[in-house]
Scaffold this motif. Structure first.
Motif, PDB file in Angstrom:
ATOM      1  N   GLU A   1       0.948  -1.373   0.002  1.00  0.00           N
ATOM      2  CA  GLU A   1       0.048  -0.058  -0.152  1.00  0.00           C
ATOM      3  C   GLU A   1       0.711   1.147  -0.031  1.00  0.00           C
ATOM      4  N   ILE A   2       1.881   1.316   0.895  1.00  0.00           N
ATOM      5  CA  ILE A   2       2.910   2.315   0.852  1.00  0.00           C
ATOM      6  C   ILE A   2       3.432   2.494  -0.618  1.00  0.00           C
ATOM      7  N   ALA A   3       4.030   1.589  -1.271  1.00  0.00           N
ATOM      8  CA  ALA A   3       4.675   1.431  -2.329  1.00  0.00           C
ATOM      9  C   ALA A   3       3.839   2.106  -3.666  1.00  0.00           C
ATOM     10  N   ARG A   4       2.528   1.640  -3.434  1.00  0.00           N
ATOM     11  CA  ARG A   4       1.484   2.181  -4.487  1.00  0.00           C
ATOM     12  C   ARG A   4       1.466   3.645  -4.259  1.00  0.00           C
ATOM     13  N   ARG A   5       1.563   4.301  -3.268  1.00  0.00           N
ATOM     14  CA  ARG A   5       1.222   5.620  -2.819  1.00  0.00           C
ATOM     15  C   ARG A   5       2.523   6.617  -3.015  1.00  0.00           C
ATOM     16  N   LEU A   6       3.680   5.926  -3.320  1.00  0.00           N
ATOM     17  CA  LEU A   6       4.924   6.722  -3.411  1.00  0.00           C
ATOM     18  C   LEU A   6       4.707   7.878  -4.845  1.00  0.00           C
ATOM     19  N   THR A   7       5.416   9.036  -4.751  1.00  0.00           N
ATOM     20  CA  THR A   7       5.301   9.909  -5.753  1.00  0.00           C
ATOM     21  C   THR A   7       6.151   9.357  -6.825  1.00  0.00           C
ATOM     22  N   ALA A   8       6.062   9.833  -8.114  1.00  0.00           N
ATOM     23  CA  ALA A   8       6.969   9.339  -9.091  1.00  0.00           C
ATOM     24  C   ALA A   8       8.330   9.721  -9.100  1.00  0.00           C
ATOM     25  N   GLY A   9       9.051   9.001  -9.575  1.00  0.00           N
ATOM     26  CA  GLY A   9      10.600   9.432  -9.383  1.00  0.00           C
ATOM     27  C   GLY A   9      11.404   8.158  -8.704  1.00  0.00           C
ATOM     28  N   SER A  10      12.365   8.496  -7.937  1.00  0.00           N
ATOM     29  CA  SER A  10      13.248   7.440  -7.270  1.00  0.00           C
ATOM     30  C   SER A  10      12.786   7.363  -5.575  1.00  0.00           C
ATOM     31  N   CYS A  11      12.950   6.196  -5.173  1.00  0.00           N
ATOM     32  CA  CYS A  11      12.806   6.015  -4.005  1.00  0.00           C
ATOM     33  C   CYS A  11      14.193   5.429  -2.696  1.00  0.00           C
ATOM     34  N   GLU A  12      14.186   5.920  -2.033  1.00  0.00           N
ATOM     35  CA  GLU A  12      15.349   5.494  -1.136  1.00  0.00           C
ATOM     36  C   GLU A  12      14.653   4.572   0.163  1.00  0.00           C
ATOM     37  N   VAL A  13      15.415   3.611   0.084  1.00  0.00           N
ATOM     38  CA  VAL A  13      14.956   2.279   1.274  1.00  0.00           C
ATOM     39  C   VAL A  13      16.066   2.145   1.825  1.00  0.00           C
ATOM     40  N   ASN A  14      16.096   2.368   3.206  1.00  0.00           N
ATOM     41  CA  ASN A  14      17.138   1.741   4.231  1.00  0.00           C
ATOM     42  C   ASN A  14      16.551   1.578   5.553  1.00  0.00           C
ATOM     43  N   CYS A  15      17.264   0.663   6.252  1.00  0.00           N
ATOM     44  CA  CYS A  15      16.797   0.044   7.677  1.00  0.00           C
ATOM     45  C   CYS A  15      17.798   0.536   8.428  1.00  0.00           C
ATOM     46  N   GLU A  16      17.090   1.206   9.530  1.00  0.00           N
ATOM     47  CA  GLU A  16      17.780   1.809  10.651  1.00  0.00           C
ATOM     48  C   GLU A  16      17.363   0.985  11.821  1.00  0.00           C
ATOM     49  N   GLY A  17      18.249   0.163  12.317  1.00  0.00           N
ATOM     50  CA  GLY A  17      18.011  -0.971  13.546  1.00  0.00           C
ATOM     51  C   GLY A  17      16.810  -1.702  13.222  1.00  0.00           C
TER      52      GLY A  17
END
Length: 415
Positions: free
Chosen positions: A76-92
Motif C-alpha cells: 500500500e505504501i509503495a503504491r502511493r509513493l510519488t513518481a521518481g526514485s525511492c530510497e529504502v534503508n533499514c535503521e535498527g
C-alpha cells in the motif's frame, strides 16, 4: 540494508509479490514480504509453504542486507509513493521509505523466523506466454470453487514429450480442455540422479523429468499467472519430483518474476474415458449471437433452472447440414419467461431432427465465453442425457485435434 530504486518499478515488484500473500496466515511472519538487496539487485519474496513468489529487479544498492516487513502495508505504501526514485534503508528495527517529500517507516519482522523458500525446480522447457494465458483463461471457467475437494479446484497440466501441453479443469459437471502451442521442451528423459541444493548449501533429494504424469495446480494460482506473467514472449517452466517420482513443485519464470507452487494430488480425476462417446447430433451457430441469446433469456431463469434449446430444420445443404433454427427458452408456467430464436445449421446422423436439450445457463454462458467472440460454436450431443455435450469452435470430427474443447453435462429436459 540500503538501496535506491525507481518508485514505479518498486511498486510493481512489491505489488505483484503481495498478490500471493495468504489471506489468513497461520503464523505472523508469513504475512511479511522479504526484501533482499545485493549485487545491484533487489529481490522481493513472499512464501506461505504453498506458493513462493520472487520479483527481481535492478537497484542502486548502497548496502547489502535482508529485511522482513508487513507485506500488505508495504504494498500500500509503495503504491502511493510519488513518481521518481525511492530510497529504502533499514535503521535498527525500522525500515524507512523516502520519495520526494514523503517518508514512511515500517517496523521489521524477525527475518530469522521466515521459512527458507524452496530452490528453483530444474527447467523442463519454454512456453508461449500469450498462448498459455489464453488457455488458462479458457480452462479455469470449469474449475470448482468448493475448497472441500482441492483437486476439483485445480487446473490439470499434462506435459508430453511428443506434443504441446494440455490444460484441463473440471467440477464434475463440465470439463474444459485446451492445448497450449509454442512448447519447447529442453530435456526429454527423466533425470533421476539430479541433486539440487537449497540456499544454505544443503542438498535435497529431488528429481525432475519432462513427463511425470499430470500436474495439478490451484486454479487461482494459474489465473494469477495468466494475468500477471505475460511480460515476456516466452515463460520458462520447471518441475521438481518427490522421492516417488511424482510432481511436487512447479515453477513459472519470466520478466524478472518467478512463481513456485506446490502441486496437488489429483490422481483420482481421470475423466478421459468419459469424453470419448458418440454424439450423433451437431448444431453450428455464431458464438456471439448464441452467448447474447443465452444471457438474454436467462434473465428470467430462477436459480438452478435450465435454459431449453429446441431445433427445427428446413432445406438440406450440400455439406450435409440443414438450415434451420434453434429456439432458446427459460422460465415456465405463469411465471416470467424468455424466448429467442437463432439461425442454425443442423446435422444429425440419425436423419431426424435432434431432440431438445437443456443446460445450466451460467455454465453454458461460461463455455461460450471461453470459446471467444468472432468464432463459430459447434454443439455436439447424443440422445442420452448422461452423455456430456461437446462445445468447440471447429468441426468435432477429430476431437483430439481440437485446440479447445468444453464438455458440459446436460439437464434432463421436461415438457
Amino acid at each position: 540494508m540500503k538501496f535506491v530504486i525507481d518508485t514505479a518499478v518498486f511498486a510493481d515488484a512489491v505489488g505483484w509479490a503481495a498478490r500471493f500473500l495468504p489471506a489468513r496466515p497461520p503464523v505472523p511472519v508469513l504475512a511479511g514480504i522479504r526484501l533482499r538487496a545485493g549485487e545491484g539487485r533487489l529481490t522481493v519474496t513472499t512464501f506461505d509453504y504453498e506458493v513462493c513468489a520472487h520479483a527481481e529487479t535492478g537497484a542502486d544498492v548502497g548496502q547489502d542486507g535482508t529485511v522482513l516487513v508487513s507485506g500488505r502495508l508495504l504494498a500500500e505504501i509503495a503504491r502511493r509513493l510519488t513518481a521518481g526514485s525511492c530510497e529504502v534503508n533499514c535503521e535498527g528495527a525500522t525500515v524507512w521509505l523516502r520519495a520526494g517529500r514523503a517518508a514512511f517507516s515500517l517496523l521489521t519482522m524477525p527475518v530469522e523466523d521466515y521459512p527458507s523458500p524452496p530452490p528453483a525446480p530444474p527447467v523442463i522447457g519454454r512456453i508461449d506466454a500469450a498462448a498459455l494465458s489464453q488457455v488458462i483463461g479458457q480452462t479455469v471457467v470449469a474449475a470448482s470453487h468448493d475448497a472441500t475437494v482441492p483437486a476439483l479446484c485445480s487446473i490439470r497440466i499434462d506435459l508430453r514429450p511428443d506434443g504441446p501441453p494440455v490444460l484441463s479443469a473440471t467440477d464434475r459437471y463440465r470439463v474444459a480442455l485446451g492445448v497450449v502451442p509454442g512448447w519447447q521442451p529442453t530435456i526429454t528423459e527423466p533425470d533421476d540422479t539430479a541433486d539440487h541444493h537449497d540456499a544454505d548449501g544443503s542438498s535435497s533429494g529431488t528429481a525432475t523429468a519432462t513427463v511425470a504424469g499430470p500436474v495439478f495446480v490451484y486454479w487461482s494460482t494459474m489465473a494469477e499467472i495468466a494475468k500477471t506473467m505475460t511480460g515476456d514472449a516466452h515463460l520458462t517452466l520447471g518441475l521438481t519430483l518427490n522421492d516417488d517420482g511424482q510432481p511436487q513443485l512447479l515453477s513459472v519464470q519470466g520478466a524478472g518474476r518467478t512463481l513456485i507452487t506446490r502441486t496437488l494430488d489429483g490422481a483420482a480425476l481421470d475423466y478421459a474415458t468419459l469424453l470419448d462417446k458418440p454424439r450423433p447430433h451437431r448444431v453450428r451457430l455464431d458464438t456471439t449471437a448464441f452467448l447474447t441469446a443465452v444471457r438474454n433469456v436467462a434473465v428470467v431463469a430462477e436459480r438452478n433452472t435450465p435454459v431449453h434449446l429446441s431445433f427445427t430444420t428446413a432445406t438440406d445443404q450440400d455439406d450435409g447440414e440443414a438450415a434451420g433454427e434453434m429456439t432458446l427458452q427459460a422460465g415456465h408456467g405463469d411465471e416470467a419467461t424468455g424466448r429467442d430464436t437463432l439461425p442454425a445449421h443442423i446435422h444429425s446422423n440419425t436423419g431426424s431432427v435432434p431432440p431438445g436439450i437443456a443446460f445450466n445457463p451460467d455454465f453454458l454462458a461460461a463455455a461460450l465465453g471461453a470459446l471467444g467472440p468472432g468464432t463459430t460454436t459447434y454443439v455436439s450431443f447424443a440422445d442420452n442425457t448422461a452423455v456430456a455435450a461437446l462445445l468447440c469452435s471447429a468441426p468435432p470430427d477429430n476431437p483430439a485435434e481440437l485446440g479447445y474443447r468444453h464438455y458440459l453435462m446436460r439437464i434432463r429436459a421436461t415438457s
